[in-house]
Write a protein that holds these residues in place. Structure first.
Motif, PDB file in Angstrom:
ATOM      1  N   GLU A 270       6.044  34.455 -15.589  1.00 55.73           N
ATOM      2  CA  GLU A 270       6.799  35.689 -15.370  1.00 55.73           C
ATOM      3  C   GLU A 270       5.846  36.880 -15.419  1.00 55.73           C
ATOM      4  OE1 GLU A 270       9.928  35.698 -18.317  1.00 55.73           O
ATOM      5  OE2 GLU A 270       9.897  33.520 -18.353  1.00 55.73           O
ATOM      6  N   VAL A 271       4.916  36.927 -14.494  1.00 60.72           N
ATOM      7  CA  VAL A 271       3.872  37.951 -14.537  1.00 60.72           C
ATOM      8  C   VAL A 271       4.078  38.948 -13.404  1.00 60.72           C
ATOM      9  CG1 VAL A 271       1.400  38.363 -14.484  1.00 60.72           C
ATOM     10  CG2 VAL A 271       2.284  36.249 -15.464  1.00 60.72           C
ATOM     11  N   PRO A 272       4.089  40.249 -13.714  1.00 64.01           N
ATOM     12  CA  PRO A 272       4.203  41.262 -12.671  1.00 64.01           C
ATOM     13  C   PRO A 272       2.927  41.341 -11.844  1.00 64.01           C
ATOM     14  CG  PRO A 272       3.819  42.293 -14.795  1.00 64.01           C
ATOM     15  CD  PRO A 272       4.030  40.832 -15.065  1.00 64.01           C
ATOM     16  N   PRO A 273       2.987  42.000 -10.670  1.00 67.82           N
ATOM     17  CA  PRO A 273       1.809  42.066  -9.791  1.00 67.82           C
ATOM     18  C   PRO A 273       0.555  42.602 -10.466  1.00 67.82           C
ATOM     19  CG  PRO A 273       3.760  42.795  -8.613  1.00 67.82           C
ATOM     20  CD  PRO A 273       4.183  42.589 -10.050  1.00 67.82           C
TER      21      PRO A 273
ATOM     22  N   ARG B  39      -3.027  40.582 -10.790  1.00 69.58           N
ATOM     23  CA  ARG B  39      -4.339  41.090 -10.351  1.00 69.58           C
ATOM     24  C   ARG B  39      -5.370  40.956 -11.468  1.00 69.58           C
ATOM     25  NH1 ARG B  39      -1.037  44.952  -7.684  1.00 69.58           N
ATOM     26  NH2 ARG B  39      -1.210  46.424  -9.416  1.00 69.58           N
ATOM     27  N   LYS B  40      -4.936  41.221 -12.689  1.00 72.26           N
ATOM     28  CA  LYS B  40      -5.846  41.087 -13.827  1.00 72.26           C
ATOM     29  C   LYS B  40      -6.269  39.628 -14.000  1.00 72.26           C
ATOM     30  CE  LYS B  40      -5.111  43.621 -17.455  1.00 72.26           C
ATOM     31  NZ  LYS B  40      -4.590  44.179 -18.735  1.00 72.26           N
ATOM     32  N   ILE B  41      -5.312  38.712 -13.860  1.00 73.28           N
ATOM     33  CA  ILE B  41      -5.616  37.280 -14.002  1.00 73.28           C
ATOM     34  C   ILE B  41      -6.589  36.818 -12.919  1.00 73.28           C
ATOM     35  CG2 ILE B  41      -4.622  34.962 -13.850  1.00 73.28           C
ATOM     36  CD1 ILE B  41      -2.061  36.226 -15.124  1.00 73.28           C
TER      37      ILE B  41
ATOM     38  N   ILE C 288      -5.690  30.197 -18.211  1.00 72.28           N
ATOM     39  CA  ILE C 288      -5.248  31.560 -17.927  1.00 72.28           C
ATOM     40  C   ILE C 288      -4.290  31.589 -16.743  1.00 72.28           C
ATOM     41  CG2 ILE C 288      -7.411  32.539 -18.787  1.00 72.28           C
ATOM     42  CD1 ILE C 288      -8.032  33.215 -15.779  1.00 72.28           C
ATOM     43  N   ALA C 289      -3.932  30.405 -16.200  1.00 66.50           N
ATOM     44  CA  ALA C 289      -3.237  30.359 -14.914  1.00 66.50           C
ATOM     45  C   ALA C 289      -1.732  30.191 -15.052  1.00 66.50           C
ATOM     46  CB  ALA C 289      -3.793  29.206 -14.080  1.00 66.50           C
ATOM     47  N   PRO C 290      -0.931  31.044 -14.401  1.00 66.73           N
ATOM     48  CA  PRO C 290       0.497  30.765 -14.264  1.00 66.73           C
ATOM     49  C   PRO C 290       0.671  29.525 -13.400  1.00 66.73           C
ATOM     50  CG  PRO C 290      -0.040  33.017 -13.590  1.00 66.73           C
ATOM     51  CD  PRO C 290      -1.329  32.281 -13.738  1.00 66.73           C
TER      52      PRO C 290
END
Length: 479
Positions: free
Chosen positions: A17-20, A24-26, A144-146
Motif C-alpha cells: 500500500e505505497v503511494p507514488p 519512487r523512493k523505493i 525493500i520490495a512491495p
C-alpha cells in the motif's frame, strides 16, 4: 523491509500500500543497491580485455592467464558463503557497505600491482566482494520490495549485471588503443565508491532485519517514510501477529545456516541450489566465450574481439530489459519454462550445425537466439527466485548457499568445457548442454512454484506440495 513484501519476514507486505512518492523512493534505493550487481558484471567482464595487455606486460604463460581470470571465481565462492552470516549479524546495509569497501581495496591493489602475484591477490579480494555482493543484493532488494513490483525490483540485479558487463566491454574498447589495462580496472572504483557513500548516507536498513533484531521503532519509522504512520502501525502488527502464529504452531526459529537444515526449508534449498547449478551448466558462459570464434567463421572480421563482445553484451542487456517488463506480468515460472525451451532447442540446433557442418551463419543465428532466450528468462529469474523462496530466518543463508553453488558451477563448467570439446567434439558438447537445459525444464515443471504476487506462506505451501510434503495448516491461505 522483507516484512513489507510478505514472508515470515516477507509477510503480507507493508509495501503493498505505497503511494507514488514512496514507490519512487523505493526504486531509488533499489537502483543504488543493485550497483552491487553492476560491480559483479564489471569485474567479471573487464578482465577479458585487460588480459590482452596484462599478459604481455607481466609475460604471463597460459596457466597464469587462466589463474588471473579464475581466482576471482574462487574468491566469489568464499564471499558468497560468508556473506549470509555477515548480513544476518550486522544487517544488509552494513554488509553492502563493507562489500563496497572491499571492492575499493581490491581495485586499488589490482591497479597498482607491480607483478603477477600482487595482481592475483587483488583479483582474489575483488572476488570476495563480487561473491558477497551477488548474494547480498537479491536479499536486500527483496526486503525493500512491495509484492506488486517485487519481480521488477529483483530483476534490477540481473539488469545491472548485464549493464556492468557491457560497460566493461566499452571501457576495454576505450582504453585498448593505448593498451592501458590499469585504467580499465580502475574505472570499477567509481561505482564502488558510490555504493559506500549510498550505504552510509542514503540507504535504509532492511525492515525485516530490524524487526528480527527487536528494533521495532526504527522499523516503524522506515515503513512510515514510504507509507505513512497509520499504515506502518497496522502492517507491523500484522507481521507480529503472524510471528505469534508461527510460535503457536511450534515452528523452529533457528537462523542462518542452521535454518537451512530445517525439514520445512529443504524444498526451497533444493530449488535454490538446483537453479543455481542449472544457470551455469546449461552452457551460457561457454557460448559467450566461444562467440568470437563463431563470428569469425561467418566470414566477418573478428580481429577486434572486444568490439564483437559489445554486440553480445547489447543483446544480453536488451533481452534482460524484456524480462523486467514481463516478470511481474507473465510470472517467474512461465518465463523460466519458455527460456529453457528456447535454450534446449537452440543448443540442439547449434550442436547440429557443427556436427553437420552447416553454414556458419546458422551457427551465429542459433547462438544469438540461445543468448536471447537465456537473458529473457533463466538469467534474471534465478536471482529473483532466490530472493523469494526462502523464509526470513534462512533468507541470507539460502541466498548465500545458492550463489556459492552458482559460482562453483561457473568454475567447473569453465574448466571442463575445452577438455570435453576436444575429446568428443564441439557440436556434441553443445548437445550435452541441450540435454541439461531439457532436464532443467522438467525440473521446473515438477518442483518450482510460481512466486509472482504471492505471499511467502502460499509460496511455501506450493513448494511443500510439489515435494510431497504436507503444508502447514492454513498456510495456503496465508496472506
Amino acid at each position: 523491509m522483507q516484512a513489507f513484501s510478505g514472508a515470515p519476514g516477507r509477510r503480507e507486505g507493508p509495501l503493498a500500500e505505497v503511494p507514488p512518492a514512496g514507490l519512487r523512493k523505493i526504486w531509488t534505493w533499489g537502483i543504488l543497491i543493485a550497483l552491487g550487481g553492476f560491480l559483479f558484471g564489471f569485474d567479471t567482464g573487464v578482465i577479458s580485455g585487460a588480459l590482452l595487455f596484462i599478459r604481455s606486460d607481466f609475460d604471463l604463460d597460459s596457466f597464469q592467464q587462466g589463474s588471473v581470470v579464475s581466482v576471482l571465481v574462487l574468491g566469489a565462492m568464499v564471499g558468497a558463503l560468508t556473506s549470509g552470516r555477515i548480513a544476518d549479524r550486522f544487517g544488509r546495509k552494513r554488509a553492502l557497505e563493507a562489500e563496497g569497501l572491499v571492492f575499493l581495496v581490491g581495485t586499488v591493489i589490482a591497479v597498482f600491482a607491480p607483478g603477477y602475484g600482487t595482481l592475483l591477490a587483488g583479483r582474489l579480494i575483488l572476488g570476495l566482494a563480487v561473491g558477497a555482493a551477488s548474494a547480498t543484493v537479491p536479499i536486500y532488494l527483496s526486503e525493500i520490495a512491495p509484492k506488486d513490483i517485487r519481480g521488477r525490483l529483483l530483476t534490477l540485479n540481473q539488469l545491472m549485471i548485464t549493464v556492468g558487463i557491457l560497460v566493461a566491454y566499452l571501457v576495454n574498447l576505450a582504453f585498448s588503443g593505448a593498451g592501458n589495462w590499469r585504467a580499465m580496472i580502475a574505472i570499477g572504483a567509481v561505482p564502488a565508491f558510490v555504493i559506500v557513500v549510498a550505504a552510509v548516507l542514503i540507504l535504509p536498513e532492511s525492515g525485516t532485519w530490524l524487526l528480527e533484531h527487536g528494533r521495532r521503532r526504527q522499523c516503524r519509522e522506515l515503513i512510515a517514510s514510504v507509507t505513512g504512520t497509520a499504515t506502518a502501525d497496522r502492517l507491523i502488527e500484522r507481521y507480529e501477529r503472524r510471528t505469534r502464529e508461527e510460535a503457536e504452531r511450534h515452528e523452529p526459529h533457528e537462523t542462518g545456516a542452521r535454518a537451512l537444515a530445517a525439514p520445512r526449508v529443504r524444498p526451497a534449498l533444493v530449488v535454490g541450489l538446483a537453479l543455481a547449478a542449472l544457470q551455469q551448466f546449461a552452457g551460457i558462459n561457454t557460448i559467450i566465450y566461444y562467440a568470437p570464434t563463431i563470428i569469425e567463421q561467418t566470414g566477418l572480421t573478428a580481429s577486434n574481439a572486444i568490439f564483437y563482445s559489445i554486440a553480445i553484451g547489447v543483446i544480453n542487456l536488451l533481452m534482460t530489459i524484456v524480462a523486467i517488463r514481463a516478470i511481474d506480468r507473465a510470472g517467474r515460472r512461465r518465463l523460466m519454462l519458455a527460456s529453457l525451451a528456447v535454450m534446449t532447442v537452440t543448443m540442439a540446433l547449434l550442436g547440429l550445425s557443427f556436427v553437420a557442418d552447416w553454414p556458419s551463419g546458422l551457427s551465429l543465428v542459433f547462438m544469438v537466439l540461445y543468448i536471447a532466450g537465456y537473458a529473457a528468462g533463466l538469467g534474471p529469474v534465478f536471482w529473483t527466485m532466490i530472493g523469494e523462496i526462502f523464509p526470513a530466518r534462512a533468507h541470507a543463508a539460502g541466498s548465500g548457499a545458492s550463489t556459492a553453488v552458482n559460482w562453483a558451477s561457473n568454475f567447473a563448467v569453465s574448466l571442463a568445457f575445452l577438455p570435453i570439446a576436444n575429446a568428443i567434439g564441439q557440436g556434441e558438447t553443445f548437445w550435452i548442454f541441450g540435454v541439461i537445459s531439457l532436464l532443467g525444464l522438467l525440473f521446473v515443471l515438477r518442483y518450482v512454484p510460481e512466486t509472482k504476487g504471492r505471499e511467502y506462506e502460499r509460496i511455501d505451501a506450493d513448494l511443500q506440495r510439489r515435494f510431497g510434503r504436507r503444508p502447514p495448516e492454513n498456510a495456503a491461505a496465508g496472506g
